[in-house]
Write a protein that holds these residues in place. Structure first.
Motif, PDB file in Angstrom:
ATOM      1  N   SER A  54       0.832  -1.210   0.000  1.00  0.00           N
ATOM      2  CA  SER A  54       0.000   0.000   0.000  1.00  0.00           C
ATOM      3  C   SER A  54       0.865   1.257   0.000  1.00  0.00           C
ATOM      4  N   ALA A  55       1.933   1.243   0.796  1.00  0.00           N
ATOM      5  CA  ALA A  55       2.826   2.402   0.843  1.00  0.00           C
ATOM      6  C   ALA A  55       3.498   2.624  -0.513  1.00  0.00           C
ATOM      7  N   LEU A  56       3.901   1.550  -1.158  1.00  0.00           N
ATOM      8  CA  LEU A  56       4.528   1.678  -2.471  1.00  0.00           C
ATOM      9  C   LEU A  56       3.546   2.210  -3.514  1.00  0.00           C
ATOM     10  N   GLU A  57       2.288   1.798  -3.434  1.00  0.00           N
ATOM     11  CA  GLU A  57       1.279   2.316  -4.357  1.00  0.00           C
ATOM     12  C   GLU A  57       1.076   3.820  -4.153  1.00  0.00           C
ATOM     13  N   LYS A  58       1.059   4.265  -2.899  1.00  0.00           N
ATOM     14  CA  LYS A  58       0.932   5.696  -2.622  1.00  0.00           C
ATOM     15  C   LYS A  58       2.150   6.442  -3.154  1.00  0.00           C
ATOM     16  N   TRP A  59       3.315   5.881  -2.930  1.00  0.00           N
ATOM     17  CA  TRP A  59       4.546   6.512  -3.409  1.00  0.00           C
ATOM     18  C   TRP A  59       4.550   6.567  -4.939  1.00  0.00           C
ATOM     19  N   ALA A  60       4.058   5.528  -5.577  1.00  0.00           N
ATOM     20  CA  ALA A  60       3.985   5.517  -7.048  1.00  0.00           C
ATOM     21  C   ALA A  60       3.076   6.642  -7.541  1.00  0.00           C
ATOM     22  N   ALA A  61       1.947   6.841  -6.863  1.00  0.00           N
ATOM     23  CA  ALA A  61       1.032   7.917  -7.257  1.00  0.00           C
ATOM     24  C   ALA A  61       1.691   9.282  -7.091  1.00  0.00           C
ATOM     25  N   GLN A  62       2.439   9.447  -6.013  1.00  0.00           N
ATOM     26  CA  GLN A  62       3.147  10.713  -5.795  1.00  0.00           C
ATOM     27  C   GLN A  62       4.202  10.936  -6.875  1.00  0.00           C
ATOM     28  N   GLN A  63       4.916   9.875  -7.224  1.00  0.00           N
ATOM     29  CA  GLN A  63       5.945   9.980  -8.252  1.00  0.00           C
ATOM     30  C   GLN A  63       5.330  10.297  -9.612  1.00  0.00           C
ATOM     31  N   ARG A  64       4.206   9.664  -9.909  1.00  0.00           N
ATOM     32  CA  ARG A  64       3.504   9.921 -11.161  1.00  0.00           C
ATOM     33  C   ARG A  64       3.064  11.379 -11.230  1.00  0.00           C
ATOM     34  N   HIS A  65       2.529  11.860 -10.124  1.00  0.00           N
ATOM     35  CA  HIS A  65       2.061  13.245 -10.054  1.00  0.00           C
ATOM     36  C   HIS A  65       3.229  14.223 -10.236  1.00  0.00           C
ATOM     37  N   ARG A 122       6.857   3.618 -12.091  1.00  0.00           N
ATOM     38  CA  ARG A 122       6.835   2.235 -12.594  1.00  0.00           C
ATOM     39  C   ARG A 122       7.557   1.296 -11.638  1.00  0.00           C
ATOM     40  N   ARG A 123       8.693   1.724 -11.110  1.00  0.00           N
ATOM     41  CA  ARG A 123       9.454   0.884 -10.175  1.00  0.00           C
ATOM     42  C   ARG A 123       8.636   0.593  -8.923  1.00  0.00           C
ATOM     43  N   CYS A 124       8.010   1.636  -8.378  1.00  0.00           N
ATOM     44  CA  CYS A 124       7.203   1.449  -7.172  1.00  0.00           C
ATOM     45  C   CYS A 124       6.029   0.513  -7.432  1.00  0.00           C
ATOM     46  N   THR A 125       5.373   0.697  -8.572  1.00  0.00           N
ATOM     47  CA  THR A 125       4.246  -0.167  -8.925  1.00  0.00           C
ATOM     48  C   THR A 125       4.713  -1.600  -9.113  1.00  0.00           C
ATOM     49  N   HIS A 126       5.841  -1.789  -9.769  1.00  0.00           N
ATOM     50  CA  HIS A 126       6.389  -3.129  -9.979  1.00  0.00           C
ATOM     51  C   HIS A 126       6.712  -3.787  -8.640  1.00  0.00           C
ATOM     52  N   ASP A 127       7.340  -3.058  -7.742  1.00  0.00           N
ATOM     53  CA  ASP A 127       7.675  -3.601  -6.430  1.00  0.00           C
ATOM     54  C   ASP A 127       6.424  -3.936  -5.627  1.00  0.00           C
ATOM     55  N   ALA A 128       5.402  -3.080  -5.717  1.00  0.00           N
ATOM     56  CA  ALA A 128       4.143  -3.335  -5.001  1.00  0.00           C
ATOM     57  C   ALA A 128       3.479  -4.611  -5.527  1.00  0.00           C
ATOM     58  N   GLU A 129       3.519  -4.813  -6.840  1.00  0.00           N
ATOM     59  CA  GLU A 129       2.941  -6.033  -7.423  1.00  0.00           C
ATOM     60  C   GLU A 129       3.700  -7.264  -6.954  1.00  0.00           C
ATOM     61  N   ALA A 130       5.018  -7.183  -6.886  1.00  0.00           N
ATOM     62  CA  ALA A 130       5.820  -8.320  -6.414  1.00  0.00           C
ATOM     63  C   ALA A 130       5.495  -8.646  -4.955  1.00  0.00           C
ATOM     64  N   ILE A 131       5.319  -7.615  -4.151  1.00  0.00           N
ATOM     65  CA  ILE A 131       4.974  -7.837  -2.742  1.00  0.00           C
ATOM     66  C   ILE A 131       3.586  -8.443  -2.631  1.00  0.00           C
ATOM     67  N   ARG A 132       2.655  -7.988  -3.447  1.00  0.00           N
ATOM     68  CA  ARG A 132       1.299  -8.560  -3.402  1.00  0.00           C
ATOM     69  C   ARG A 132       1.288 -10.017  -3.856  1.00  0.00           C
ATOM     70  N   GLU A 133       2.144 -10.365  -4.803  1.00  0.00           N
ATOM     71  CA  GLU A 133       2.261 -11.768  -5.216  1.00  0.00           C
ATOM     72  C   GLU A 133       2.774 -12.615  -4.060  1.00  0.00           C
ATOM     73  N   ARG A 134       3.738 -12.089  -3.320  1.00  0.00           N
ATOM     74  CA  ARG A 134       4.265 -12.810  -2.154  1.00  0.00           C
ATOM     75  C   ARG A 134       3.175 -12.976  -1.100  1.00  0.00           C
ATOM     76  N   LEU A 135       2.367 -11.943  -0.909  1.00  0.00           N
ATOM     77  CA  LEU A 135       1.249 -12.017   0.036  1.00  0.00           C
ATOM     78  C   LEU A 135       0.242 -13.066  -0.414  1.00  0.00           C
ATOM     79  N   GLU A 136      -0.034 -13.108  -1.706  1.00  0.00           N
ATOM     80  CA  GLU A 136      -0.951 -14.109  -2.240  1.00  0.00           C
ATOM     81  C   GLU A 136      -0.417 -15.517  -2.000  1.00  0.00           C
ATOM     82  N   GLU A 137       0.870 -15.722  -2.236  1.00  0.00           N
ATOM     83  CA  GLU A 137       1.486 -17.029  -1.988  1.00  0.00           C
ATOM     84  C   GLU A 137       1.353 -17.414  -0.522  1.00  0.00           C
TER      85      GLU A 137
END
Length: 84
Positions: free
Chosen positions: A29-40, A48-63
């Motif tokens: 969640s923090a990385l998604e917020k940071w990605a939005a700030q960076q985009r803005h 893109r890096r923050c979004t990619h890292d957030a997706e990787a963390i969510r995949e780990r959470l799913e596992e």
């Protein structure tokens, strides 16, 4: 608020794994917020890096959550074997 099926899986985790799952969720969640700030701010590479890292963390959470999932067995023994 999490969907009911995710809450059910979360409740089945051992206490230490619940802490890990909570930390992973907060990090993503923090990385998604940071990605939005960076985009803005116009930093598309950082976003893109923050979004990619957030997706990787969510995949780990799913596992982690799926590690406690136990599918229901078939209702009848005949469901185990399908005819040729």
């Amino acid at each position: 608020m999490l969907p009911t099926h995710i809450e059910t899986l979360y409740a089945q985790l051992p206490e230490t794994q619940k802490l890990v799952a909570f930390a992973l969720q907060r990090q993503a969640s923090a990385l998604e917020k940071w990605a939005a700030q960076q985009r803005h701010a116009g930093n598309t590479h950082g976003a893109r890096r923050c979004t990619h890292d957030a997706e990787a963390i969510r995949e780990r959470l799913e596992e982690l959550l799926l590690s406690v999932w136990k599918p229901a067995p078939p209702a009848h023994a005949s469901d185990w074997v399908r005819p040729c």
